[in-house]
Every structure is written in C-alpha cells, then in structure tokens.
Design a protein around this motif. Structure first.
Motif, PDB file in Angstrom:
ATOM      1  N   PHE A 199       1.076  -1.140   0.006  1.00 31.86           N
ATOM      2  CA  PHE A 199       0.105   0.005  -0.168  1.00 31.86           C
ATOM      3  C   PHE A 199       0.917   1.338  -0.169  1.00 31.86           C
ATOM      4  CE2 PHE A 199      -3.460  -2.794   1.775  1.00 31.86           C
ATOM      5  CZ  PHE A 199      -4.443  -2.580   0.709  1.00 31.86           C
ATOM      6  N   ILE A 200       1.748   1.255   0.819  1.00 35.56           N
ATOM      7  CA  ILE A 200       2.737   2.480   0.747  1.00 35.56           C
ATOM      8  C   ILE A 200       3.402   2.983  -0.473  1.00 35.56           C
ATOM      9  CG2 ILE A 200       4.940   3.314   1.863  1.00 35.56           C
ATOM     10  CD1 ILE A 200       3.777   1.627   4.523  1.00 35.56           C
ATOM     11  N   LYS A 201       3.762   1.717  -1.051  1.00 33.28           N
ATOM     12  CA  LYS A 201       4.532   1.712  -2.314  1.00 33.28           C
ATOM     13  C   LYS A 201       3.269   2.497  -3.320  1.00 33.28           C
ATOM     14  CE  LYS A 201       6.825  -0.974  -5.947  1.00 33.28           C
ATOM     15  NZ  LYS A 201       7.282   0.219  -6.718  1.00 33.28           N
ATOM     16  N   VAL A 202       2.383   2.108  -3.306  1.00 37.45           N
ATOM     17  CA  VAL A 202       1.530   2.534  -4.378  1.00 37.45           C
ATOM     18  C   VAL A 202       0.908   4.292  -4.090  1.00 37.45           C
ATOM     19  CG1 VAL A 202      -1.211   2.612  -4.978  1.00 37.45           C
ATOM     20  CG2 VAL A 202       0.230   0.387  -4.885  1.00 37.45           C
ATOM     21  N   ILE A 203       0.837   4.360  -2.533  1.00 32.94           N
ATOM     22  CA  ILE A 203       0.500   5.836  -2.267  1.00 32.94           C
ATOM     23  C   ILE A 203       1.712   6.508  -2.796  1.00 32.94           C
ATOM     24  CG2 ILE A 203       0.308   7.324  -0.432  1.00 32.94           C
ATOM     25  CD1 ILE A 203      -0.906   4.875   1.356  1.00 32.94           C
ATOM     26  N   MET A 227      -0.314   9.747  -4.231  1.00 39.28           N
ATOM     27  CA  MET A 227      -1.424  10.058  -3.483  1.00 39.28           C
ATOM     28  C   MET A 227      -1.497  10.729  -2.235  1.00 39.28           C
ATOM     29  SD  MET A 227      -3.341   6.020  -3.719  1.00 39.28           S
ATOM     30  CE  MET A 227      -4.988   6.652  -3.783  1.00 39.28           C
ATOM     31  N   ASN A 228      -2.266  11.433  -1.675  1.00 41.42           N
ATOM     32  CA  ASN A 228      -2.283  12.170  -0.538  1.00 41.42           C
ATOM     33  C   ASN A 228      -1.363  11.803   0.440  1.00 41.42           C
ATOM     34  OD1 ASN A 228      -2.853  13.966   1.641  1.00 41.42           O
ATOM     35  ND2 ASN A 228      -5.240  14.046   1.308  1.00 41.42           N
ATOM     36  N   PRO A 229      -0.287  12.284   1.034  1.00 42.07           N
ATOM     37  CA  PRO A 229       0.665  11.835   1.814  1.00 42.07           C
ATOM     38  C   PRO A 229       0.073  11.639   3.182  1.00 42.07           C
ATOM     39  CG  PRO A 229       1.282  13.897   0.888  1.00 42.07           C
ATOM     40  CD  PRO A 229       0.348  13.392   0.269  1.00 42.07           C
ATOM     41  N   ASP A 230      -1.098  12.267   3.565  1.00 43.76           N
ATOM     42  CA  ASP A 230      -1.834  12.093   4.822  1.00 43.76           C
ATOM     43  C   ASP A 230      -2.291  10.733   5.037  1.00 43.76           C
ATOM     44  OD1 ASP A 230      -1.053  14.759   5.148  1.00 43.76           O
ATOM     45  OD2 ASP A 230      -3.265  15.507   5.031  1.00 43.76           O
ATOM     46  N   LEU A 231      -2.446   9.967   3.987  1.00 42.14           N
ATOM     47  CA  LEU A 231      -3.010   8.621   3.969  1.00 42.14           C
ATOM     48  C   LEU A 231      -1.918   7.811   4.616  1.00 42.14           C
ATOM     49  CD1 LEU A 231      -4.015   7.967   0.525  1.00 42.14           C
ATOM     50  CD2 LEU A 231      -5.387   7.573   2.543  1.00 42.14           C
ATOM     51  N   LEU A 232      -0.581   8.177   4.656  1.00 38.05           N
ATOM     52  CA  LEU A 232       0.470   7.270   5.291  1.00 38.05           C
ATOM     53  C   LEU A 232       0.336   7.155   6.893  1.00 38.05           C
ATOM     54  CD1 LEU A 232       3.516   8.569   3.121  1.00 38.05           C
ATOM     55  CD2 LEU A 232       2.559   6.323   3.106  1.00 38.05           C
ATOM     56  N   ASP A 233      -0.411   8.268   7.512  1.00 38.89           N
ATOM     57  CA  ASP A 233      -0.806   8.400   9.083  1.00 38.89           C
ATOM     58  C   ASP A 233      -1.736   7.236   9.310  1.00 38.89           C
ATOM     59  OD1 ASP A 233       0.785  10.714   8.955  1.00 38.89           O
ATOM     60  OD2 ASP A 233      -0.806  11.788   8.980  1.00 38.89           O
ATOM     61  N   TYR A 234      -2.298   6.492   8.397  1.00 35.00           N
ATOM     62  CA  TYR A 234      -3.332   5.485   8.656  1.00 35.00           C
ATOM     63  C   TYR A 234      -2.915   4.270   8.263  1.00 35.00           C
ATOM     64  CZ  TYR A 234      -5.782   9.794   9.670  1.00 35.00           C
ATOM     65  OH  TYR A 234      -6.292  10.964  10.379  1.00 35.00           O
ATOM     66  N   GLY A 235      -3.811   3.205   8.196  1.00 34.29           N
ATOM     67  CA  GLY A 235      -3.309   1.575   8.009  1.00 34.29           C
ATOM     68  C   GLY A 235      -4.138   0.909   7.061  1.00 34.29           C
ATOM     69  N   VAL A 248      -6.707   3.151  -1.311  1.00 41.45           N
ATOM     70  CA  VAL A 248      -5.899   2.862  -2.311  1.00 41.45           C
ATOM     71  C   VAL A 248      -5.976   1.270  -2.861  1.00 41.45           C
ATOM     72  CG1 VAL A 248      -3.184   2.402  -2.150  1.00 41.45           C
ATOM     73  CG2 VAL A 248      -4.379   3.820  -0.348  1.00 41.45           C
ATOM     74  N   GLY A 249      -6.946   0.533  -2.353  1.00 43.98           N
ATOM     75  CA  GLY A 249      -7.399  -0.644  -3.014  1.00 43.98           C
ATOM     76  C   GLY A 249      -7.714  -0.617  -4.401  1.00 43.98           C
ATOM     77  N   ALA A 250      -8.715   0.622  -4.523  1.00 48.76           N
ATOM     78  CA  ALA A 250      -9.199   0.605  -5.990  1.00 48.76           C
ATOM     79  C   ALA A 250      -8.070   0.706  -6.910  1.00 48.76           C
ATOM     80  CB  ALA A 250      -9.896   2.060  -5.950  1.00 48.76           C
ATOM     81  N   GLU A 251      -6.745   1.261  -6.603  1.00 50.44           N
ATOM     82  CA  GLU A 251      -5.593   1.127  -7.587  1.00 50.44           C
ATOM     83  C   GLU A 251      -5.253  -0.221  -8.021  1.00 50.44           C
ATOM     84  OE1 GLU A 251      -4.765   4.015  -8.643  1.00 50.44           O
ATOM     85  OE2 GLU A 251      -6.267   4.881  -7.595  1.00 50.44           O
ATOM     86  N   PHE A 252      -5.470  -1.192  -7.188  1.00 53.44           N
ATOM     87  CA  PHE A 252      -5.148  -2.684  -7.545  1.00 53.44           C
ATOM     88  C   PHE A 252      -6.197  -3.043  -8.488  1.00 53.44           C
ATOM     89  CE2 PHE A 252      -3.085  -1.880  -3.442  1.00 53.44           C
ATOM     90  CZ  PHE A 252      -1.659  -2.500  -3.718  1.00 53.44           C
ATOM     91  N   ILE A 253      -7.123  -2.624  -7.993  1.00 57.15           N
ATOM     92  CA  ILE A 253      -8.484  -3.131  -9.206  1.00 57.15           C
ATOM     93  C   ILE A 253      -8.204  -2.629 -10.513  1.00 57.15           C
ATOM     94  CG2 ILE A 253     -10.751  -3.050  -9.546  1.00 57.15           C
ATOM     95  CD1 ILE A 253     -11.222  -3.291  -6.704  1.00 57.15           C
TER      96      ILE A 253
END
Ligand code: DGI
Ligand code: FE
Ligand code: FE
Ligand code: FE
Length: 187
Positions: free
Chosen positions: A62-66, A71-79, A87-92
């Motif tokens: 996930f971190i690699k895709v972000i 993607m919004n770096p604030d996402l990195l504060d979550y899990g 982020v899962g939509a990107e794998f789809i």
C-alpha cells in the motif's frame, strides 16, 4: 474484460476463505439492496464482490502505491483499515483492468463513506455492514433501518462506527467525521 466468474476467481486468489466468503455475501447483499432501490443489480454485484479485493495486501504494498501514484501523503498516517478501499481501488485498476469510476468510487468509499455518495456507493457501504455474516450488537437494527431507507442506513452506520472508534480510543480518519457531518439530514 474479465467475466463475472473470472473476477470471482481473481478475488478468491487474493483472499483467505473467510474474507472471500464475506465478499460473496456482500455481492448478494448488494444485489438485494440494488433491487430494493431500483439500481442496476449487475453493477452492484461487481462492486460488492470487489470491495475488499485489496484487504490482505501488505502495508509495504500500500505504501508503495501511495508513493508511486503520488496519492495524498496524509494517507500514510493511517493503515490497512483505511488503505484497502481508498488505495485498494488502484489494485483493481492495475490488476483487473476495471476503469469504471462508479465501481472504483464505491470501493474507495466503502469503509469511510463520503459527504456525497452515489447510490452505488451507498449500496456497497451498507451491504458490507449488514451482510448476513455480520453479528455485532445493533446489526438487526441496522438491517431494519437500511431496508426502510438506504440513506438513513448510511447515517446510522457512520454514527455507530464513529462511536465505536471513540469508545475504543482509536484514531479517527478525517473523512469519517466529514461523512458524519454531511449525512446529518438523515438523522
Ligand atoms: O473491510 P471490512 O472489515 O469488511 O469493513 P470496512 O472496510 O467497512 O471497515 C474496516 C475497518 O475500518 C473497521 O474495523 C472499522 C475501521 N474504520 C472505519 N473508519 C475508521 C476506521 N478505523 C480508523 N482507525 N479510523 C476511522 O476513521
Ligand atoms: Fe472493507
Ligand atoms: Fe464497511
Ligand atoms: Fe468488507
């Protein structure tokens, strides 16, 4: 494009059996909610089936895709709880070659909701919450509300999730609060 049955096989390949069975139940629940709300059941089926497609990817993936997709770096504060939809939509897109933004948005919004949600977003958000395998306290009330009014279901789920997170002193993703505030009219 992959057929429905090929997509089922792809989902099964990426998830353990427990999570795969949940996805099949969400698909069926989404079809039921679509029929109750005059929405296209086939589109609801695909979005329901795929909603947790990325649930069992590693944090590293996930971190690699972000990072790679800026993607919004604030996402990195979550899990994983927040990442597997947004982020899962990107794998789809990348692995299943599905580019229908209505389906992708329903996956993106299935955990946290959003201030504006399409009918498909609402269907997947609620199908995930009330599918027959769920048995948390209040699920029967959630089912009753949702079958009476999909939108009232959206508010109810958001309120319950927020209460649960606060009760357990968990961090709140700002999007969760934005959803709660925006859906007050269904209170
Ligand atoms: O993937 P599922 O287990 O089927 O369900 P989900 O995607 O709706 O929710 C996954 C988890 O996300 C659930 O345990 C609740 C959690 N969650 C929802 N909103 C927030 C959250 N966790 C945090 N930390 N913050 C949030 O705002
Ligand atoms: Fe999920
Ligand atoms: Fe959910
Ligand atoms: Fe789910």
């Amino acid at each position: 494009p992959y057929t429905h049955d090929q997509l089922v096989a792809k989902v099964q390949e990426k998830l353990d059996d427990k999570r795969f069975q949940h996805c099949l139940r969400v698909e069926k629940q989404a079809i039921e909610l679509a029929n109750e709300n005059q929405y296209d059941p086939e589109k609801a089926a695909i979005a329901g089936l795929l909603h947790d497609y990325a649930k069992q990817r590693s944090d590293h993936d996930f971190i690699k895709v972000i990072n790679d997709k800026q993607m919004n770096p604030d996402l990195l504060d979550y899990g994983n709880a927040i990442w597997h939809g947004v982020v899962g939509a990107e794998f789809i897109k990348d692995e299943l070659h599905i580019f229908d933004e209505e389906i992708l948005n329903a996956v993106r919004r299935h955990t946290v909701g959003a201030p504006y949600m399409t009918q498909l977003d609402q269907i997947v958000y609620m199908a995930d919450y009330i599918e027959p395998g769920r048995d948390f306290p209040g699920v029967e009330k959630a089912r009753e509300i949702t079958h009476a009014s999909l939108k009232k279901g959206v508010f109810f789920q958001t309120q319950q999730t927020l209460s649960y997170l606060v009760e357990n002193a968990r961090p709140i993703y700002p999007g969760t609060i934005a959803t709660y505030n925006a859906w007050q009219s269904e209170n």
